[in-house]
Design a protein around this motif. Structure first.
Motif, PDB file in Angstrom:
ATOM      1  N   CYS A 290       0.844  -1.198   0.000  1.00  0.00           N
ATOM      2  CA  CYS A 290       0.000   0.000   0.000  1.00  0.00           C
ATOM      3  C   CYS A 290       0.875   1.241   0.000  1.00  0.00           C
ATOM      4  CB  CYS A 290      -0.922   0.013   1.222  1.00  0.00           C
ATOM      5  SG  CYS A 290      -1.918   1.526   1.376  1.00  0.00           S
ATOM      6  N   THR A 291       0.504   2.212  -0.831  1.00  0.00           N
ATOM      7  CA  THR A 291       1.131   3.522  -0.843  1.00  0.00           C
ATOM      8  C   THR A 291       0.064   4.555  -0.529  1.00  0.00           C
ATOM      9  OG1 THR A 291       2.769   2.860  -2.505  1.00  0.00           O
ATOM     10  CG2 THR A 291       2.369   5.216  -2.237  1.00  0.00           C
ATOM     11  N   VAL A 292       0.318   5.392   0.482  1.00  0.00           N
ATOM     12  CA  VAL A 292      -0.638   6.415   0.874  1.00  0.00           C
ATOM     13  C   VAL A 292      -0.313   7.694   0.120  1.00  0.00           C
ATOM     14  CG1 VAL A 292      -1.619   7.721   2.796  1.00  0.00           C
ATOM     15  CG2 VAL A 292      -0.858   5.359   3.147  1.00  0.00           C
ATOM     16  N   CYS A 293      -1.284   8.188  -0.649  1.00  0.00           N
ATOM     17  CA  CYS A 293      -1.125   9.415  -1.435  1.00  0.00           C
ATOM     18  C   CYS A 293      -2.203  10.404  -0.993  1.00  0.00           C
ATOM     19  CB  CYS A 293      -1.249   9.132  -2.930  1.00  0.00           C
ATOM     20  SG  CYS A 293       0.078   8.127  -3.618  1.00  0.00           S
ATOM     21  N   GLY A 294      -1.830  11.336  -0.132  1.00  0.00           N
ATOM     22  CA  GLY A 294      -2.824  12.261   0.386  1.00  0.00           C
ATOM     23  C   GLY A 294      -3.893  11.515   1.161  1.00  0.00           C
TER      24      GLY A 294
ATOM     25  N   TYR B  85       0.806   8.531 -12.235  1.00  0.00           N
ATOM     26  CA  TYR B  85      -0.641   8.645 -12.026  1.00  0.00           C
ATOM     27  C   TYR B  85      -0.927   9.550 -10.835  1.00  0.00           C
ATOM     28  CZ  TYR B  85      -5.335   7.247 -10.496  1.00  0.00           C
ATOM     29  OH  TYR B  85      -6.650   7.251 -10.086  1.00  0.00           O
ATOM     30  N   ASN B  86      -1.847  10.501 -11.020  1.00  0.00           N
ATOM     31  CA  ASN B  86      -2.257  11.406  -9.965  1.00  0.00           C
ATOM     32  C   ASN B  86      -3.527  10.872  -9.303  1.00  0.00           C
ATOM     33  OD1 ASN B  86      -3.557  13.711  -8.557  1.00  0.00           O
ATOM     34  ND2 ASN B  86      -1.874  14.890  -9.440  1.00  0.00           N
TER      35      ASN B  86
ATOM     36  N   ASP C 231       0.811  13.373  -4.220  1.00  0.00           N
ATOM     37  CA  ASP C 231      -0.437  12.861  -4.801  1.00  0.00           C
ATOM     38  C   ASP C 231      -0.185  11.897  -5.959  1.00  0.00           C
ATOM     39  OD1 ASP C 231      -1.896  14.378  -3.033  1.00  0.00           O
ATOM     40  OD2 ASP C 231      -2.170  16.052  -4.424  1.00  0.00           O
ATOM     41  N   TRP C 232       1.081  11.699  -6.307  1.00  0.00           N
ATOM     42  CA  TRP C 232       1.413  10.904  -7.481  1.00  0.00           C
ATOM     43  C   TRP C 232       1.977   9.541  -7.084  1.00  0.00           C
ATOM     44  CZ3 TRP C 232       0.647  12.933 -12.449  1.00  0.00           C
ATOM     45  CH2 TRP C 232       0.363  14.300 -12.514  1.00  0.00           C
ATOM     46  N   VAL C 233       1.797   8.576  -7.977  1.00  0.00           N
ATOM     47  CA  VAL C 233       2.324   7.238  -7.779  1.00  0.00           C
ATOM     48  C   VAL C 233       2.716   6.663  -9.142  1.00  0.00           C
ATOM     49  CG1 VAL C 233       0.097   6.045  -7.993  1.00  0.00           C
ATOM     50  CG2 VAL C 233       1.898   5.042  -6.583  1.00  0.00           C
ATOM     51  N   LYS C 234       3.679   5.776  -9.145  1.00  0.00           N
ATOM     52  CA  LYS C 234       4.100   5.137 -10.392  1.00  0.00           C
ATOM     53  C   LYS C 234       3.310   3.844 -10.601  1.00  0.00           C
ATOM     54  CE  LYS C 234       7.946   2.630 -12.511  1.00  0.00           C
ATOM     55  NZ  LYS C 234       9.279   2.026 -12.265  1.00  0.00           N
TER      56      LYS C 234
ATOM     57  N   ARG D  50       5.576   3.590  -4.833  1.00  0.00           N
ATOM     58  CA  ARG D  50       5.730   4.920  -4.261  1.00  0.00           C
ATOM     59  C   ARG D  50       6.912   5.635  -4.922  1.00  0.00           C
ATOM     60  NH1 ARG D  50       8.525   5.861   1.465  1.00  0.00           N
ATOM     61  NH2 ARG D  50       8.621   8.131   1.468  1.00  0.00           N
ATOM     62  N   LEU D  51       6.790   6.961  -5.068  1.00  0.00           N
ATOM     63  CA  LEU D  51       7.899   7.769  -5.561  1.00  0.00           C
ATOM     64  C   LEU D  51       8.821   8.050  -4.381  1.00  0.00           C
ATOM     65  CD1 LEU D  51       5.952  10.347  -7.772  1.00  0.00           C
ATOM     66  CD2 LEU D  51       7.066   8.234  -8.506  1.00  0.00           C
ATOM     67  N   PHE D  52       9.952   7.358  -4.340  1.00  0.00           N
ATOM     68  CA  PHE D  52      10.827   7.480  -3.183  1.00  0.00           C
ATOM     69  C   PHE D  52      11.640   8.766  -3.220  1.00  0.00           C
ATOM     70  CE2 PHE D  52       9.903   2.975  -3.041  1.00  0.00           C
ATOM     71  CZ  PHE D  52       9.760   2.767  -1.680  1.00  0.00           C
ATOM     72  N   TYR D  53      11.865   9.330  -4.416  1.00  0.00           N
ATOM     73  CA  TYR D  53      12.644  10.562  -4.507  1.00  0.00           C
ATOM     74  C   TYR D  53      11.701  11.745  -4.672  1.00  0.00           C
ATOM     75  CZ  TYR D  53      16.585  13.581  -5.610  1.00  0.00           C
ATOM     76  OH  TYR D  53      17.531  14.571  -5.579  1.00  0.00           O
ATOM     77  N   ASP D  54      11.828  12.710  -3.791  1.00  0.00           N
ATOM     78  CA  ASP D  54      10.974  13.903  -3.794  1.00  0.00           C
ATOM     79  C   ASP D  54       9.496  13.538  -3.639  1.00  0.00           C
ATOM     80  OD1 ASP D  54      10.998  16.658  -3.750  1.00  0.00           O
ATOM     81  OD2 ASP D  54      10.554  16.869  -5.872  1.00  0.00           O
TER      82      ASP D  54
END
Length: 542
Positions: A191-195, A272-273, A254-257, A244-248
């Motif tokens: 799971c990746t939490v985006c906002g 993806y936003n 709000d973004w994920v790969k 998850r975007l580990f850099y920055d």
């Protein structure tokens, strides 16, 4: 690069997904054998005269760190808060820090241990900075903290035992403030939490395939689900996995790969936003300040500012962007004559490079024309601007960016990757010629900086009678020995979760291992024999 905005009706997707609460997220009674809250009285080892080997007040920054100890009596891991040890693991335990994805630091740590009554024969507990147990879980768990949510991952269980290599496991999401388990879709393993959105990667092992067999068609049996915290699904992508975007990741929170399979051996990489539904295909990587690069359908590359409303195009390139800092992009071209180029965003000028090396704050570039420059990643300021005198028939170079404007260069005039000359350059130009060190040390690596910001190194040399057949010397920027005969030493990355204070490194001297400053003073140390009491059970996953 293609931009797509997708939105899915929640009602339609709700009927298609089976949701479950917690995936086995049971909060258990307190663990047996827990470390317990740290005592205010720390036992400090002493020398032969009874003098303490270190002052606990020096490293009193209330930061969680891990000290690793490997010796002939066994290996162990010690969790500390400042200089206060909270727990030293036995061999059957796994201990680690729990990173907060927002702050990049750790306020909690995780411990797992053997327990025949636990799932898979293991149990896991979460502890705070005092060593007090916060929560306990069934099974062997790994964890991250994302926006106040504790995300747990567990390897796959087969016949009551863990088989990590056989496929995907399970995940849980827990609100750390309340201890409540959030809904998790069926098959979720990460799971990746985006906002306010939760992005789950899911997988289903095919029916009829033996539990121990690897699924060769795993991409087609994977999917991504994005849902609200209450379990309401808002998006689904089949044959996909999310990362998850580990850099920055803070700027682009709000973004994920997404990796979406488009064929047996082809995959679309998509940025993806989770809030707007935007999708940008051809995604390559992100850079400081919310920038991202993409490949285009015509074989070129784009650099875009993803923080602006129109995701503004900064520039296009014939070669793939590798590094970005204000005013410049480093590109990489493959194939015959492969190498790096420095691209000036204002003029479009290209400078061929021998090599490029980046730290978390600086970028060093060494050009074929002999110029050596170090730039700040924050503002593009030029920190070092000098010229390197090449060796005769120079063919290649090995470069190490030491930060603060200093660069270690190994110049080579042959195809055997043998170093001809070793030099250190800095803001003032050539600092020292260190070629003579090549005959004394089997290798020399960057260690840390001295109080003046100049780099320090350690060299490994053969030593008869030493425990491992070699010892380490600590060297200053002029190549002179500052500390000698250490059993081992190494630096920690300054931007890592386990970062040490400035001018401090990990070392073993005599029968003690710990953290030492550049004057040879311990900030913390413990006996290498302290792991001799470790149990004989092998550690899970080792």
């Amino acid at each position: 690069m293609k931009r797509v905005v997708l939105r899915i009706g929640c009602g339609a997707v709700c009927t298609a997904l089976a949701l479950t609460l917690g995936c086995g997220c049971t909060l258990l009674p307190p663990a047996t054998g827990v470390p317990g809250a740290a005592s205010s009285a720390v036992s400090v080892p002493t020398d032969d005269n009874g003098k303490p080997l270190y002052d606990p007040a020096v490293l009193n920054d209330s930061r969680l760190r891990v000290l690793y100890c490997d010796s002939r009596s066994g290996s162990s891991t010690t969790i500390l808060c400042g200089s206060t040890p909270l727990h030293q693991s036995t061999r059957s335990e796994n201990v680690s820090l729990v990173e907060d994805s927002v702050t990049g630091t750790a306020d909690y740590w995780l411990r797992s241990w053997s327990d025949p009554t636990g799932r898979g024969g293991r149990r896991t507990a979460l502890y705070d900075k005092t060593g007090t147990e916060v929560m306990t879980f069934e099974g062997e768990q790994s964890a991250t903290l994302q926006n106040g949510l504790l995300v747990l991952q567990e390897s796959r269980l087969i016949d009551g035992g863990y088989v990590p290599e056989s496929g995907y496991g399970t995940c849980q999401v827990i609100d750390l403030a309340t201890g409540a388990a959030l809904p998790v879709p069926e098959g979720a393993y990460s799971c990746t939490v985006c906002g306010d959105k939760l992005v789950f990667s899911c997988y289903a092992h095919p029916e009829g395939l033996d539990d121990y067999d690897w699924d060769t068609d795993y991409r087609q049996n994977s999917w991504v689900v994005v849902q609200e915290k209450d379990g309401t699904p808002v998006y689904r992508a089949d044959a996909a996995s999310a990362y998850r975007l580990f850099y920055d990741s803070n700027t682009l929170s709000d973004w994920v790969k997404l990796d979406v399979a488009t064929g047996e051996e082809t995959t679309d990489q998509i940025l993806y936003n989770t809030q707007t539904g935007e999708q940008y295909t051809g995604f390559l990587q992100v850079y400081p300040g919310g920038l991202a690069s993409f490949s285009t359908s015509d074989g070129r590359y784009e650099l875009r500012d993803m923080t602006t409303e129109d995701r503004g195009l900064i520039s296009t390139f014939d070669e793939q962007p590798s590094q970005y800092f204000p005013g410049y992009v480093v590109t990489w071209h493959s194939g015959e004559g492969h190498g790096y180029e420095l691209y000036d965003l204002e003029t479009g000028a290209k400078t061929p490079l021998y090599d490029v090396d980046a730290t978390d704050n600086t970028v060093a570039v060494y050009a074929l024309d002999g110029s050596l420059r170090v730039y700040s990643k924050d503002n593009g300021k030029l920190l070092t601007d000098t010229t390197v005198e090449p060796v005769e028939h120079q063919q290649r170079v090995r470069m190490s960016n030491c930060g603060t404007g200093y660069v270690w260069l190994e110049l080579q005039d042959n195809d055997r990757y043998e170093t001809t000359a070793t030099r250190l350059y800095g803001p003032q130009g050539l600092v020292s010629d260190l070629t003579a060190l090549q005959g004394k040390y089997s290798y020399v690596n960057y260690l840390t900086t001295d109080p003046d910001g100049r780099p320090m190194f350690y060299g490994s040399r053969a030593a008869a009678g030493s425990a491992y057949g070699s010892v380490c010397d600590v060297l200053n920027a002029d190549g002179k020995v500052v500390l000698q005969g250490l059993s081992s030493c190494t630096g920690y990355y300054s931007n890592s979760l386990n970062a040490l204070p400035d001018h401090v490194f990990a070392a073993q001297r005599g029968f003690y291992v710990g953290w030492m400053d550049t004057s040879g003073n311990w900030l913390y140390c413990q006996s290498i024999f302290s792991s001799a009491t470790a149990d004989d059970e092998p550690s899970y996953g080792y």
